[in-house]
Design an enzyme around this catalytic site. Structure first.
Site, PDB file in Angstrom:
ATOM      1  N   CYS A   1      -9.663   9.994  -9.733  1.00  0.00           N
ATOM      2  CA  CYS A   1      -8.785   9.154  -8.909  1.00  0.00           C
ATOM      3  C   CYS A   1      -8.615   7.816  -9.614  1.00  0.00           C
ATOM      4  CB  CYS A   1      -9.407   8.949  -7.530  1.00  0.00           C
ATOM      5  SG  CYS A   1      -8.431   7.847  -6.506  1.00  0.00           S
TER       6      CYS A   1
ATOM      7  N   ARG B   1      -1.497  17.800  -8.951  1.00  0.00           N
ATOM      8  CA  ARG B   1      -1.426  16.454  -8.370  1.00  0.00           C
ATOM      9  C   ARG B   1      -2.735  15.686  -8.642  1.00  0.00           C
ATOM     10  NH1 ARG B   1      -4.211  12.849  -5.541  1.00  0.00           N
ATOM     11  NH2 ARG B   1      -4.997  14.534  -4.241  1.00  0.00           N
ATOM     12  N   ASP B   2      -3.775  16.033  -7.956  1.00  0.00           N
ATOM     13  CA  ASP B   2      -5.029  15.278  -8.126  1.00  0.00           C
ATOM     14  C   ASP B   2      -5.481  15.367  -9.577  1.00  0.00           C
ATOM     15  OD1 ASP B   2      -7.176  13.743  -7.415  1.00  0.00           O
ATOM     16  OD2 ASP B   2      -8.146  15.231  -6.143  1.00  0.00           O
TER      17      ASP B   2
ATOM     18  N   ASN C   1     -11.894  17.200 -10.228  1.00  0.00           N
ATOM     19  CA  ASN C   1     -12.256  18.105  -9.136  1.00  0.00           C
ATOM     20  C   ASN C   1     -13.108  19.216  -9.724  1.00  0.00           C
ATOM     21  OD1 ASN C   1      -9.164  17.241  -8.601  1.00  0.00           O
ATOM     22  ND2 ASN C   1     -10.280  17.389  -6.700  1.00  0.00           N
TER      23      ASN C   1
ATOM     24  N   HIS D   1     -15.352  16.567  -5.950  1.00  0.00           N
ATOM     25  CA  HIS D   1     -15.292  16.198  -7.367  1.00  0.00           C
ATOM     26  C   HIS D   1     -16.675  16.470  -7.954  1.00  0.00           C
ATOM     27  CE1 HIS D   1     -11.289  14.162  -7.637  1.00  0.00           C
ATOM     28  NE2 HIS D   1     -11.408  14.302  -6.338  1.00  0.00           N
TER      29      HIS D   1
ATOM     30  N   HIS E   1     -13.336  19.115  -0.339  1.00  0.00           N
ATOM     31  CA  HIS E   1     -12.627  18.657  -1.549  1.00  0.00           C
ATOM     32  C   HIS E   1     -13.682  17.926  -2.394  1.00  0.00           C
ATOM     33  CE1 HIS E   1      -8.953  16.646  -3.492  1.00  0.00           C
ATOM     34  NE2 HIS E   1      -9.949  15.883  -3.916  1.00  0.00           N
TER      35      HIS E   1
HETATM   36  C1  LIG Z   1       0.675   3.215  -0.482  1.00  0.00           C
HETATM   37  C2  LIG Z   1       1.393   2.257  -1.405  1.00  0.00           C
HETATM   38  C3  LIG Z   1       2.819   2.731  -1.611  1.00  0.00           C
HETATM   39  C4  LIG Z   1       1.423   0.889  -0.766  1.00  0.00           C
HETATM   40  O1  LIG Z   1       1.823  -0.061  -1.721  1.00  0.00           O
HETATM   41  P1  LIG Z   1       2.216  -1.541  -1.339  1.00  0.00           P
HETATM   42  O2  LIG Z   1       2.466  -2.278  -2.604  1.00  0.00           O
HETATM   43  O3  LIG Z   1       1.220  -2.095  -0.403  1.00  0.00           O
HETATM   44  O4  LIG Z   1       3.542  -1.212  -0.503  1.00  0.00           O
HETATM   45  P2  LIG Z   1       4.884  -1.905  -0.235  1.00  0.00           P
HETATM   46  O5  LIG Z   1       5.427  -1.211   0.982  1.00  0.00           O
HETATM   47  O6  LIG Z   1       4.739  -3.394  -0.236  1.00  0.00           O
HETATM   48  O7  LIG Z   1       5.809  -1.472  -1.483  1.00  0.00           O
HETATM   49  C5  LIG Z   1       5.672  -2.030  -2.767  1.00  0.00           C
HETATM   50  C6  LIG Z   1       6.619  -1.326  -3.714  1.00  0.00           C
HETATM   51  O8  LIG Z   1       6.291   0.078  -3.765  1.00  0.00           O
HETATM   52  C7  LIG Z   1       7.435   0.840  -3.359  1.00  0.00           C
HETATM   53  N1  LIG Z   1       6.956   1.963  -2.578  1.00  0.00           N
HETATM   54  C8  LIG Z   1       6.288   1.938  -1.417  1.00  0.00           C
HETATM   55  N2  LIG Z   1       6.017   3.189  -1.023  1.00  0.00           N
HETATM   56  C9  LIG Z   1       6.529   4.010  -1.950  1.00  0.00           C
HETATM   57  C10 LIG Z   1       6.542   5.430  -2.075  1.00  0.00           C
HETATM   58  N3  LIG Z   1       6.008   6.221  -1.175  1.00  0.00           N
HETATM   59  N4  LIG Z   1       7.142   5.949  -3.166  1.00  0.00           N
HETATM   60  C11 LIG Z   1       7.702   5.156  -4.112  1.00  0.00           C
HETATM   61  N5  LIG Z   1       7.690   3.801  -4.049  1.00  0.00           N
HETATM   62  C12 LIG Z   1       7.110   3.241  -2.958  1.00  0.00           C
HETATM   63  C13 LIG Z   1       8.276  -0.120  -2.534  1.00  0.00           C
HETATM   64  O9  LIG Z   1       9.617   0.306  -2.497  1.00  0.00           O
HETATM   65  C14 LIG Z   1       8.087  -1.409  -3.275  1.00  0.00           C
HETATM   66  O10 LIG Z   1       8.864  -1.370  -4.446  1.00  0.00           O
HETATM   67  P3  LIG Z   1       9.479  -2.717  -5.120  1.00  0.00           P
HETATM   68  O11 LIG Z   1      10.343  -3.333  -4.020  1.00  0.00           O
HETATM   69  O12 LIG Z   1       8.293  -3.572  -5.476  1.00  0.00           O
HETATM   70  O13 LIG Z   1      10.237  -2.222  -6.317  1.00  0.00           O
HETATM   71  C15 LIG Z   1       0.667   2.133  -2.746  1.00  0.00           C
HETATM   72  O14 LIG Z   1      -0.579   1.566  -2.512  1.00  0.00           O
HETATM   73  C16 LIG Z   1       0.513   3.418  -3.469  1.00  0.00           C
HETATM   74  O15 LIG Z   1       1.468   4.090  -3.844  1.00  0.00           O
HETATM   75  N6  LIG Z   1      -0.733   3.796  -3.730  1.00  0.00           N
HETATM   76  C17 LIG Z   1      -1.007   5.004  -4.476  1.00  0.00           C
HETATM   77  C18 LIG Z   1      -2.280   5.563  -4.004  1.00  0.00           C
HETATM   78  C19 LIG Z   1      -2.544   6.878  -4.693  1.00  0.00           C
HETATM   79  O16 LIG Z   1      -1.637   7.646  -4.980  1.00  0.00           O
HETATM   80  N7  LIG Z   1      -3.827   7.119  -4.944  1.00  0.00           N
HETATM   81  C20 LIG Z   1      -4.242   8.352  -5.507  1.00  0.00           C
HETATM   82  C21 LIG Z   1      -4.097   9.471  -4.528  1.00  0.00           C
HETATM   83  S1  LIG Z   1      -5.411   9.508  -3.288  1.00  0.00           S
HETATM   84  C22 LIG Z   1      -6.572  10.485  -3.998  1.00  0.00           C
HETATM   85  O17 LIG Z   1      -6.435  10.852  -5.137  1.00  0.00           O
HETATM   86  C23 LIG Z   1      -7.709  10.937  -3.167  1.00  0.00           C
HETATM   87  C24 LIG Z   1      -7.580  12.374  -2.721  1.00  0.00           C
HETATM   88  C25 LIG Z   1      -6.401  12.567  -1.768  1.00  0.00           C
HETATM   89  O18 LIG Z   1      -7.365  13.237  -3.826  1.00  0.00           O
HETATM   90  C26 LIG Z   1      -8.851  12.821  -2.013  1.00  0.00           C
HETATM   91  C27 LIG Z   1     -10.118  12.348  -2.719  1.00  0.00           C
HETATM   92  O19 LIG Z   1     -10.544  12.955  -3.696  1.00  0.00           O
HETATM   93  O20 LIG Z   1     -10.632  11.357  -2.262  1.00  0.00           O
END
Ligand SMILES: CC(C)(COP(=O)([O-])OP(=O)([O-])OC[C@H]1O[C@@H](n2cnc3c(N)ncnc32)[C@H](O)[C@@H]1OP(=O)([O-])[O-])[C@@H](O)C(=O)NCCC(=O)NCCSC(=O)C[C@@](C)(O)CC(=O)[O-]
Length: 309
Positions: free
Chosen positions: A247, A22-23, A256, A216, A214
């Site tokens: 990320c 995933r990450d 990571n 990086h 966690h």
């Molecule tokens: C959170 C949202 C969804 C808000 O996104 P948004 O645009 O604010 O949300 P929305 O509710 O307005 O939805 C917009 C569109 O997204 C769809 N949607 C809404 N939710 C979902 C879902 N769950 N699955 C699939 N589709 C989704 C929804 O249906 C809609 O589709 P449209 O009508 O435009 O076709 C968006 O900002 C997002 O997906 N962000 C991704 C963030 C991400 O994955 N970042 C990387 C992971 S975090 C990370 O890596 C850090 C970590 C964990 O590893 C720790 C570290 O190292 O720090």
């Protein structure tokens, strides 16, 4: 007086959470097929990992590489006792996770307001409200709930993040009922003494046995930070095979810490992981071949080279 622990008793065993599928893969520009992701997860479970972060149910517009998450979860061979975790930012993600048979759902917030906006398009307070529904649903469905806290040691947009800010969000994640909370160094800027300060602060809010590191490795500090965490009693660490990762919302951040390097460290310290280092090296070489580049693991590459002779 210097509070840095120099002769602490280290834990006798640790849990390594493999986050490569995933990450590790979420930021890759080249699309990796579901088949390759499935084989990676299967190789990791065969190597002995008991917790594998396998997929992410986020918007495919935001993170296209995770668009095959349903296929991946459907295709993996479920090994008894292994927790297959997935990211779920909201109820839409949660429902997909349940349909896919995830064992653990991960709500992911940030200790930095700026990063919260960039990563999940809402404030910290709004994110907690979104997570509340997911947390209630997770408990109702008997799923494990993990909270991940980005930017616990620094933010790419706002810079410094105080231990108090980290502790504040840890309290909120705890109150949602998280079983584990990850203290994440998203951009790899933390250093050993800072890591101990933050970990010791958050231990006042959450049991140390459920806190994970966690890290990086952007600035090459991840192994030092793991050692520093061990010294203050942390016994869960996240890592990515072959050092995969980064990320999409933290430009310039590298992967990571490499799992092979962490396993080599633990082996040297006599700390039990239950994981086969050779099989992990194989998994790292496998995914690196598919990505068309060398693994970012010093130990992994050294051990692979030794085999060739
Ligand atoms: C959170 C949202 C969804 C808000 O996104 P948004 O645009 O604010 O949300 P929305 O509710 O307005 O939805 C917009 C569109 O997204 C769809 N949607 C809404 N939710 C979902 C879902 N769950 N699955 C699939 N589709 C989704 C929804 O249906 C809609 O589709 P449209 O009508 O435009 O076709 C968006 O900002 C997002 O997906 N962000 C991704 C963030 C991400 O994955 N970042 C990387 C992971 S975090 C990370 O890596 C850090 C970590 C964990 O590893 C720790 C570290 O190292 O720090």
């Amino acid at each position: 007086m210097n509070s840095y622990a120099t002769s602490a008793t280290l834990p006798s065993s640790v849990k390594i959470v493999e986050v490569g599928p995933r990450d590790g893969l979420q930021n890759e520009a080249t699309t990796i097929s579901a088949e390759v992701k499935i084989e990676l997860v299967n190789r990791l479970s065969a190597a002995g990992f008991i917790n594998i972060e396998s997929a992410s149910f986020v918007s495919p517009k935001w993170v296209p590489q995770m668009a095959t998450s349903t296929e991946v979860m459907a295709g993996i061979e479920r090994k008894a006792g292994v927790i297959y975790s997935v990211l779920t930012p909201n109820m839409k993600g949660f429902e997909a996770a349940i349909a896919a048979g995830a064992d653990e759902v991960v709500i992911f917030g940030s200790a930095s307001e700026a990063f919260s906006q960039k990563n999940i398009n809402c404030s910290i307070a709004e994110s907690i409200e979104r997570f509340r529904e997911v947390a209630v649903a997770a408990k109702a469905n008997n799923k494990r709930l993990r909270g991940s806290l980005s930017c616990s040691f620094g933010c790419p947009y706002q810079g410094a993040v105080s231990p108090e800010a980290v502790a504040d969000v840890v309290q909120r994640l705890r109150d949602l009922g998280c079983d584990e909370i990850d203290i994440a160094d998203t951009i790899g800027v933390g250093t050993a003494r800072q890591v101990q300060t933050v970990m010791q602060r958050v231990m006042r809010e959450f049991p140390v046995s459920g806190l994970s590191g966690h890290f990086h490795d952007t600035y090459g500090q991840a192994l030092a930070n793991i050692y520093a965490s061990l010294e203050v009693g942390i016994s869960i660490f996240h890592s990515s095979v072959a050092g995969l990762g980064g990320c999409p919302y933290a430009k310039g951040a590298t992967g990571n810490v490499a799992t092979e390097d962490v396993l080599f460290l633990m082996q040297g310290l006599g700390i039990h992981t239950g994981i086969d280092l050779d099989k992990t090296v194989d998994a790292g070489q496998f995914i690196s071949q598919h990505l068309g580049r060398k693994a970012v693991s010093r130990a992994g590459n050294a051990l692979a080279a030794k085999r060739v002779g």
